[in-house]
Design an enzyme around this catalytic site. Sequence first.
Site, short mmCIF file in Angstrom:
data_model
loop_
_atom_site.label_atom_id
_atom_site.label_comp_id
_atom_site.label_asym_id
_atom_site.label_seq_id
_atom_site.Cartn_x
_atom_site.Cartn_y
_atom_site.Cartn_z
N CYS A 106 0.87 -1.18 0.00
CA CYS A 106 0.00 0.00 0.00
C CYS A 106 0.90 1.23 0.00
O CYS A 106 2.08 1.14 -0.35
CB CYS A 106 -0.96 -0.01 1.19
N ARG A 112 -3.32 -0.77 5.40
CA ARG A 112 -3.94 -1.77 4.53
C ARG A 112 -3.06 -2.99 4.25
O ARG A 112 -3.52 -4.13 4.40
CB ARG A 112 -4.36 -1.11 3.22
#
Length: 235
Positions: A106, A112
Amino acid sequence: MVNLLVTCRAPACLPNSLPSVAPKYNIDATRFQIPLPLSNNSRTLSPGLHLLHSPYPIPNSPKPIRLSSAAAAAAAAAADAGESMATTAAAAAAEEPKPFAVLFVCLGNICRSPAAEAVFTDLVRKRGLQSKFRIDSAGTIGYHEGRPADSRMRAAAKRRGIEVTSISRPIRPSDFREFDLVLAMDMQNRDDILSAYERWRFKEPLPEDGPKKTVCICSCGIRSHMLQANTRRKI
């Protein structure tokens, strides 16, 4: 490993088994040379084999050492056995399948991609496939390098029984060589990864399939890519 040159007074002192290994150990009628493992402070080659005399100095040995012809034959056999075992071990290691390496990426590698890494690791562990996968995560920037994942995300994952232990790091050129699949969290991440690949490939050798193994996790093509990879690796 020490090479000993063993000399006999007459060809008759050579055991019958030695001529069969003559090409390997440079054996002639009166002398032959064999590689022998020596301990640091002992004259013992292995159980039952003792060095007696040699025209060459041996490390940590106060006197020259000689091998009787019978001991030499046994030592040659031991050397053959050791070499055979090493070859077998190397072949077994070569046949062992390499784990399928997956890298989640990410922007900063604190939310994430660490979450994706932890969830995927949990799924793999529950299926007993830890030896089949290598799993990691990274960011397209190094702003948070060395930091743990965001505390809020870690707390949310923990409530679901998933432990997040990832430490942030930026993606690096070697990732394109070491990982079979690079999963970007969104299209912008994918574009940034491919831009980095284009910059790096002019500075060092990188695999040509780098762009092909870089897939957006939101892309419908990821399922096909994973299925193809699993078929190749027989996971």
